[in-house]
Design a protein around this motif. Sequence first.
Motif, PDB file in Angstrom:
ATOM      1  N   LYS A  14       0.838  -1.207   0.000  1.00  0.00           N
ATOM      2  CA  LYS A  14       0.000   0.000   0.000  1.00  0.00           C
ATOM      3  C   LYS A  14       0.868   1.251   0.000  1.00  0.00           C
ATOM      4  O   LYS A  14       0.572   2.228  -0.699  1.00  0.00           O
ATOM      5  N   LEU A  15       1.946   1.253   0.782  1.00  0.00           N
ATOM      6  CA  LEU A  15       2.860   2.389   0.802  1.00  0.00           C
ATOM      7  C   LEU A  15       3.554   2.558  -0.551  1.00  0.00           C
ATOM      8  O   LEU A  15       3.779   3.678  -1.009  1.00  0.00           O
ATOM      9  N   ASP A  18       1.451   4.212  -3.321  1.00  0.00           N
ATOM     10  CA  ASP A  18       1.064   5.593  -3.044  1.00  0.00           C
ATOM     11  C   ASP A  18       1.656   6.532  -4.082  1.00  0.00           C
ATOM     12  O   ASP A  18       0.987   7.484  -4.522  1.00  0.00           O
ATOM     13  N   THR A  19       2.903   6.289  -4.502  1.00  0.00           N
ATOM     14  CA  THR A  19       3.526   7.153  -5.520  1.00  0.00           C
ATOM     15  C   THR A  19       4.201   6.362  -6.642  1.00  0.00           C
ATOM     16  O   THR A  19       4.618   6.949  -7.634  1.00  0.00           O
ATOM     17  N   THR A  75      -4.439   0.389  -4.964  1.00  0.00           N
ATOM     18  CA  THR A  75      -4.514   1.819  -5.275  1.00  0.00           C
ATOM     19  C   THR A  75      -5.894   2.367  -4.937  1.00  0.00           C
ATOM     20  O   THR A  75      -6.073   3.583  -4.850  1.00  0.00           O
ATOM     21  N   SER A 201       7.719   5.255  -0.518  1.00  0.00           N
ATOM     22  CA  SER A 201       7.270   4.275  -1.504  1.00  0.00           C
ATOM     23  C   SER A 201       8.440   3.465  -2.049  1.00  0.00           C
ATOM     24  O   SER A 201       8.348   2.245  -2.261  1.00  0.00           O
TER      25      SER A 201
END
Length: 203
Positions: A14-15, A18-19, A75, A201
């Motif tokens: 998930k982290l 993020d980007t 996402t 990320s």
Amino acid sequence: ALYVCWGSAIPAMKLMVDTVPPVGGAALVFLLAGVVLAGAAHGRPRPTRVQLRHLAVAGVLLLVGGQGLATVALTAVTASLGAILAAAIPLWVVLLSGLTGIRVSVASWVRLVAGFGGIVIVVVTAPDSAIGGAPWAVAAFCVAPILWATGSLLTANVDRPIDRVGASAVQLLAGGIVLLLVALSLGELDPTRWSDVSWTSAG
């Protein structure tokens, strides 16, 4: 082991998304791991052609259909819900095993019922903010465990003997290459998509 290893990986995934472009990020992770394991497998017995074919197919099911699809779904779904839905993998392994003629013990069914009873309690009592997500992402996270379970069973049925380090390297490289091609077709390897990647990320 499955709950601990994949369940704890989901917050990290998930982290990452993020980007980081999800498919491209997953491809790079698996390719890097595959190269490392391929180096570690140097000098060990190599898989036969038949084993290579089965391992490659299993790798695509596990890492593209299972892990890759889950990465994309993250996402638009919370890590909490993702971890809960990932817990369906053992159920699908048992159900698919039954369909292929493998006998499932009563004790296994009892353990599954107890485990999924706990999951139901978690879902019912969890706050809405912890289990939210877009419908398509929730659906994707429901499909991913089925594909992961299929790949797991295919791996378990590869002809023996086989070196596990080399087998894992083949699966990682096969899944990573397919994900890389998908990322390329989606434009995720465009340098502009990676210009704002955070250190969190990347880590």
